[in-house]
Design an enzyme around this catalytic site. Sequence first.
Site, PDB file in Angstrom:
ATOM      1  N   LYS A 159     -41.906 108.313 -11.086  1.00  0.00           N
ATOM      2  CA  LYS A 159     -41.254 107.005 -11.263  1.00  0.00           C
ATOM      3  C   LYS A 159     -39.792 107.090 -10.822  1.00  0.00           C
ATOM      4  CE  LYS A 159     -41.186 103.228 -14.656  1.00  0.00           C
ATOM      5  NZ  LYS A 159     -41.752 102.199 -13.794  1.00  0.00           N
ATOM      6  N   GLU A 192     -52.077  99.723  -6.321  1.00  0.00           N
ATOM      7  CA  GLU A 192     -51.565  99.154  -7.577  1.00  0.00           C
ATOM      8  C   GLU A 192     -50.671  97.976  -7.225  1.00  0.00           C
ATOM      9  OE1 GLU A 192     -48.867 101.883  -9.603  1.00  0.00           O
ATOM     10  OE2 GLU A 192     -48.262 102.732  -7.686  1.00  0.00           O
TER      11      GLU A 192
HETATM   12  N1  PDD Z   1     -42.902  99.103 -13.618  1.00  0.00           N
HETATM   13  N2  PDD Z   1     -46.959 100.787 -11.151  1.00  0.00           N
HETATM   14  C1  PDD Z   1     -45.692 100.661 -10.732  1.00  0.00           C
HETATM   15  C2  PDD Z   1     -45.385 100.852  -9.293  1.00  0.00           C
HETATM   16  C3  PDD Z   1     -44.677 100.356 -11.678  1.00  0.00           C
HETATM   17  O1  PDD Z   1     -43.409 100.235 -11.261  1.00  0.00           O
HETATM   18  C4  PDD Z   1     -45.022 100.154 -13.035  1.00  0.00           C
HETATM   19  C5  PDD Z   1     -43.990  99.840 -14.072  1.00  0.00           C
HETATM   20  C6  PDD Z   1     -46.371 100.293 -13.398  1.00  0.00           C
HETATM   21  C7  PDD Z   1     -46.833 100.138 -14.829  1.00  0.00           C
HETATM   22  O2  PDD Z   1     -46.407 101.226 -15.610  1.00  0.00           O
HETATM   23  P1  PDD Z   1     -46.110 101.084 -17.161  1.00  0.00           P
HETATM   24  O3  PDD Z   1     -47.344 100.580 -17.788  1.00  0.00           O
HETATM   25  O4  PDD Z   1     -45.756 102.442 -17.581  1.00  0.00           O
HETATM   26  O5  PDD Z   1     -44.950 100.097 -17.309  1.00  0.00           O
HETATM   27  C8  PDD Z   1     -47.317 100.619 -12.444  1.00  0.00           C
HETATM   28  C9  PDD Z   1     -41.780  98.834 -14.508  1.00  0.00           C
HETATM   29  C10 PDD Z   1     -42.137  97.935 -15.635  1.00  0.00           C
HETATM   30  C11 PDD Z   1     -40.612  98.339 -13.688  1.00  0.00           C
HETATM   31  O6  PDD Z   1     -40.424  98.871 -12.606  1.00  0.00           O
HETATM   32  O7  PDD Z   1     -39.881  97.449 -14.123  1.00  0.00           O
END
Ligand code: PDD
Length: 295
Positions: A159, A192
């Site tokens: 991330k 995704e």
């Molecule tokens: N985004 N895929 C991507 C590319 C993401 O950036 C995110 C989360 C998710 C979902 O992950 P999680 O359930 O852990 O939030 C999947 C966050 C919310 C953001 O960039 O603001």
Amino acid sequence: MKKWSDTRAPGGRIAYVNGRYLPHGQAMVHIEDRALQLGDGIYEVTSVIGFAPIDEEAHLDRMERSLRELGIAMPMGRPALKLVMRQMIARNRLADGLLYLQVTRGAVRRDHVPPKDPPRPTLIMTMRAQDMTALAARMDKGIAVSTQPDIRWGRCDIKTVQLLPNLLAKQAAKAAGAFEAWLVDRDGYVTEGASTNAWIVDQDGTVVTRDLSNAILPGVTRRIMLEAMAEGQVKVAERKFTLTDALNAREAFISSATGAAVPVVSIDGKVIGNGAPGPLTQRIYALYAARAGIK
Ligand code: PDD
């Protein structure tokens, strides 16, 4: 245009930077910070509900993993980190909102190669209110999705703060009148969303989401939702699905810390199912909310 100050907490927004709590507008990092110069950093987003961070341990697990993969040290131990998170929630006096954590490799003379003696990692936390009315409307009516080519790098499982492909996809989706972009790889499979995980319910009633690999982010909401579905005896398959599979799905939805099981009612203008939030999607939300302790 809405200014940041329109959404601030009653006492004014507070940010955390490297050991200090500061008014949001005055919180800064060094110009040689490696996140600014090179995108050398990672982040986490947790939802805060009733003054409590949701899925906290799982977010911190993923944060540790992201840092480990990049060889960046944890800026502080987990108990201390949790304390700062609680301080942020208290100082911002926000019962419900979103808490953002960013960790960068630190500020040091610019060089692609990370220094042998690493500087102190930069730790930033910011918090903001979430528009719960808008989220409720999305849950109620569902959202439109627009597909975009997945042009990201080979380590989407980390991330990182390098979000250019994601924001360009989201911008294109918005221009197409959609709330989220679904990224499609070269072979026609959906990876995704630009900032969410993607799910469909196939004609057999099986919930399908892409299996974990370097091609997607291991979503925390995805993980907790899968646990909740196992407990609720929902049929699930973690596998690739194509855009055609998605268009033929009974139901579709997205998941992230900013919204769990948000129904998708159209993809590229084509209606999914009967064009309304699906019953299984709603059940999955209820299962997730119960597991995550959301009332
Ligand atoms: N985004 N895929 C991507 C590319 C993401 O950036 C995110 C989360 C998710 C979902 O992950 P999680 O359930 O852990 O939030 C999947 C966050 C919310 C953001 O960039 O603001």
